[in-house]
Design an enzyme around this catalytic site. Structure first.
Site, PDB file in Angstrom:
ATOM      1  N   GLU A 397       0.806  -1.220   0.000  1.00  0.00           N
ATOM      2  CA  GLU A 397       0.000   0.000   0.000  1.00  0.00           C
ATOM      3  C   GLU A 397       0.840   1.272   0.000  1.00  0.00           C
ATOM      4  OE1 GLU A 397      -0.586  -2.708   1.681  1.00  0.00           O
ATOM      5  OE2 GLU A 397      -2.588  -3.332   1.064  1.00  0.00           O
ATOM      6  N   PHE A 420      -9.392  -3.145   1.509  1.00  0.00           N
ATOM      7  CA  PHE A 420     -10.255  -2.825   2.643  1.00  0.00           C
ATOM      8  C   PHE A 420      -9.696  -1.548   3.263  1.00  0.00           C
ATOM      9  CE2 PHE A 420     -11.187  -7.225   2.014  1.00  0.00           C
ATOM     10  CZ  PHE A 420     -12.507  -7.394   2.412  1.00  0.00           C
ATOM     11  N   HIS A 464     -11.241  -6.005   9.203  1.00  0.00           N
ATOM     12  CA  HIS A 464     -11.995  -5.848   7.947  1.00  0.00           C
ATOM     13  C   HIS A 464     -13.308  -5.116   8.211  1.00  0.00           C
ATOM     14  CE1 HIS A 464      -9.242  -9.082   6.749  1.00  0.00           C
ATOM     15  NE2 HIS A 464      -9.507  -8.757   5.503  1.00  0.00           N
TER      16      HIS A 464
END
Ligand SMILES: Cc1ncc(C[n+]2csc(CCOP(=O)(O)OP(=O)(O)O)c2C)c(N)n1
Ligand SMILES: [Mg+2]
Length: 658
Positions: A397, A420, A464
């Site tokens: 990321e 997510f 999540h």
């Protein structure tokens, strides 16, 4: 030192000398000014000049360079007028940041230089994004990015090299191995023999270069650049060199063994090169004196200019305005043809129409290509737009947020899909430190949307289920959008993509497939900063967003006697404080419902704002309702009690009764 000048003209040989001499002389002057207290910090690149000069000289002026704190030579070789550099170091307006950032922390599109942020590593991923834009536009350019050997221990280094290798990006990763990272010697920084050895691990060409030999640096980098332009690929270069002064001037070199300093002093890149040029009969004593005179004159003249300039003037409205790039919102009205679709469909449709509208828009994300993303929002996109623009990423990321920044710098737009919202923490640093601050710092836009599938109620546990918008509403420079309905999501996503500022776009997973609405089929936009008044009543104001909107609606449906204004914020930054205040002034009572745990969330700030601005209108203390102060639990029985939905009615009735 073994100098090989084959294929380099005499003029170039002298040019390289002058190019190395200039930063050395500027630094010598800066060290004097530092002692006189006329400048603040100084990170010396003395002894490492051959690397900056060699690399900057091998690149063409329209190829991006991303330097670090010891690369003064990159800035001078690119021909930046010295008074602008001096003004930058003195925090003055003729610099590059209006006094907002220090030393080499700036970029300039004019000179195709993209400076660092203090965190070092993100620079490498930004280079990936710049190079990706060149690759997609088939521009046959090289991007060179610098890092010290210390910063190669950061995850960003690994992520950026891996991404560049997987995507075949034309990036030169230039590692200046100068023996130390602050006080930490290389033996405490990494275990491999050479950093170049890591190249193999990434499937990348790698070379060790004597960083103190200007001709070796220039020739090798020049040869590689020519080759990379024809055959795009990343290359890792390890320049062996040494840091001859302290990390910064105040910190000294006490911890560096004398012997090492002596050894490397004998390898000084400038002195050795001068000797060589003398021996070759290319440089005479007179020429040397003349060159130095010219440079001293240039330095003095430019210093006077910088010193003569006054301090930057504080102008509050300008400070605030420059946090964001001005956005000329185009209101595009929806058409009459509508279809009943889900939130997930509306987002997908909006994204697809934006891809058609903006040919420079690229989507990055994990599993978004053939697989269509874990929520299937990009299903069918590869067939429509190809894998160049709908790009699967490795699991990294931080590098991808940084690469999105690089794409924007190099003229593209980017939507990044966080698989997510929870995983944004792995890309947090570049988001809050690079993208959020870049416009304020050096007037550069971050034309990036980060899509954030978020929220609980789906039995997905602590990693999540989070709704982490408050991590970002805290940070000036970011915009935060949080629609609750398909119609809003479609229009707001189109606006987010048009807006040149970094936008976090929250999409509630529990609403994806449960909320339907009539949505216009054609492209349209909706403005940021306008809440929607969903219900009107005199008794109480309910302010909420995201899933909270649907909980409040359900609650009001089941309790039709309650007369409430229901305000769906839709965007959190900008926040429609006007609509909130108007409603509170009418009803005199406010309850704010948020899905996130309460402390430090939006509800708290809205409560504080209302207290400050509407106190005389309030008939009761403002109430906040949010989740428990725990992580989001997995088991249904726990999660149901964690979330505020069931507690909301009780609080609402208490407030009405007050
Ligand atoms: C994320 C982060 N951690 C720590 C620091 C503090 N810091 C700034 S420069 C530096 C040393 C960097 O060493 P290296 O990458 O070898 O570059 P050099 O200074 O030797 O050129 C450190 C520890 C920082 N700026 N950012
Ligand atoms: Mg170092």
């Amino acid at each position: 030192m073994n100098y090989l000048s084959k294929g380099i003209s005499k003029e170039k040989l002298l040019e390289l000398y002058r190019a190395m001499l200039k930063p050395r002389m500027i630094e010598e002057k800066m060290l004097i000014l530092l002692r006189q207290g006329k400048i603040s910090k100084w990170f010396s690149g003395i002894g490492q000049e051959a690397i900056s000069i060699g690399v900057a000289s091998a690149l063409t002026k329209d190829e991006y360079i991303l330097p670090m704190h010891r690369n003064l030579g990159v800035f001078t070789t690119r021909g930046i007028p010295l008074f602008r550099l001096f003004a930058q170091w003195q925090g003055k307006s003729s610099g590059f940041t209006n006094g907002r950032d220090r030393s080499f922390h700036f970029g300039t599109q004019e000179y195709k230089i993209v400076g660092m942020i203090s965190h070092l590593g993100p620079q490498l991923g930004v280079a990936d994004g710049i190079a990706l834009a060149d690759l997609l536009k088939k521009r046959q350019k090289v991007t060179a990015v610098f890092t010290g050997e210390g910063a190669t221990s950061e995850g960003d280094f690994h992520e950026a090299l891996n991404v560049a290798a997987v995507w075949g990006l034309p990036v030169l990763f230039c590692v200046e191995n100068n023996g130390y990272g602050l006080s930490t010697p290389i033996s405490e920084q990494f275990r491999c023999e050479h950093i170049a050895d890591k190249g193999k691990g990434y499937g990348m060409e790698a070379y060790i270069i004597n960083g103190n030999n200007i001709l070796e640096v220039y020739s090798k980098v020049n040869e590689l650049c020519e080759s990379i332009r024809k055959k795009p690929r990343p290359v890792l270069l390890e320049f062996k060199t040494f840091r001859m002064r302290g990390h910064e001037e105040a910190s000294g070199t006490k911890y560096v063994p004398k012997k090492l300093l002596e050894e490397w002093a004998a390898k000084d890149p400038l002195e050795n090169y001068v000797e060589y040029l003398h021996a070759q009969g290319l440089l005479s004593e007179e020429m040397e004196v003349e060159f130095k005179k010219e440079i001293i004159h240039e330095i003095d003249e430019n210093l006077q200019l910088a010193f003569a300039e006054g301090q930057v003037q504080f102008n509050e409205s300008k400070e605030l305005k420059d946090v964001y790039k001005e956005f000329d919102y185009q209101d595009i009205k929806p058409n009459n043809e509508t279809r009943n679709i889900r939130l997930v469909d509306a987002i997908s449709e909006s994204l697809k129409q934006s891809m058609e509208k903006h040919e420079n828009l690229v989507i990055l994300g994990q599993d978004i290509a053939d697989y269509g993303g874990v929520f299937k929002i990009t299903e069918g996109f590869v067939e429509a737009f190809g894998t160049d623009r709908v790009r699967n990423t490795p699991i990294c990321e931080s590098a991808i947020v940084s690469a999105a920044m690089g794409l924007s710098i190099n003229g593209m737009k980017c939507v990044m899909e966080m698989q997510f919202a929870d995983f944004v923490s792995s890309g947090f640093n570049p988001l809050v430190n690079y993208l959020a601050k870049v416009h304020y710092r050096w007037n550069e836009k971050a034309d990036v949307v980060v899509r954030m599938p978020c929220g609980g109620g789906v039995g997905a546990g602590p990693f999540h289920s989070q709704t982490n918008e408050a991590w970002f509403t805290k940070t000036p420079g970011l915009k935060v959008v949080y629609p609750a309905f398909p119609y809003d999501a479609k229009g707001l996503l189109a606006t987010a993509i048009n807006d040149p500022n970094p936008v976090l776009f929250f999409e509630h997973k529990a609403l994806y497939r449960s909320i339907y609405q009539e949505v216009p089929s054609a492209y349209y936009t909706l403005p940021f900063g306008e809440a929607a008044l969903l219900k009107e009543g005199e008794e109480v104001s309910i302010v909420t967003y995201g899933a909270g909107v649907h909980w409040a609606l359900e609650c009001l449906e089941q309790n039709p006697e309650i007369q409430a204004d229901l305000l769906d914020l839709r965007t959190l930054q900008p926040l429609d404080t006007f609509a909130i205040f108007e409603s509170v002034k009418k009803t005199g009572k406010l309850i704010i419902l948020q899905e996130d745990s309460l402390f430090g969330g939006i509800a708290s700030d809205i409560s504080a704002l209302v207290m400050e601005e509407c106190f005389e209108f309030l008939d009761a203390p403002v109430k906040r309702v949010g989740s428990l102060e725990t992580p989001v639990p997995f088991a249904k029985s726990l999660e149901n009690n964690y979330l505020p939905k069931e507690r909301f009615l009780k609080s609402l009735l208490e407030l009405i009764k007050y």
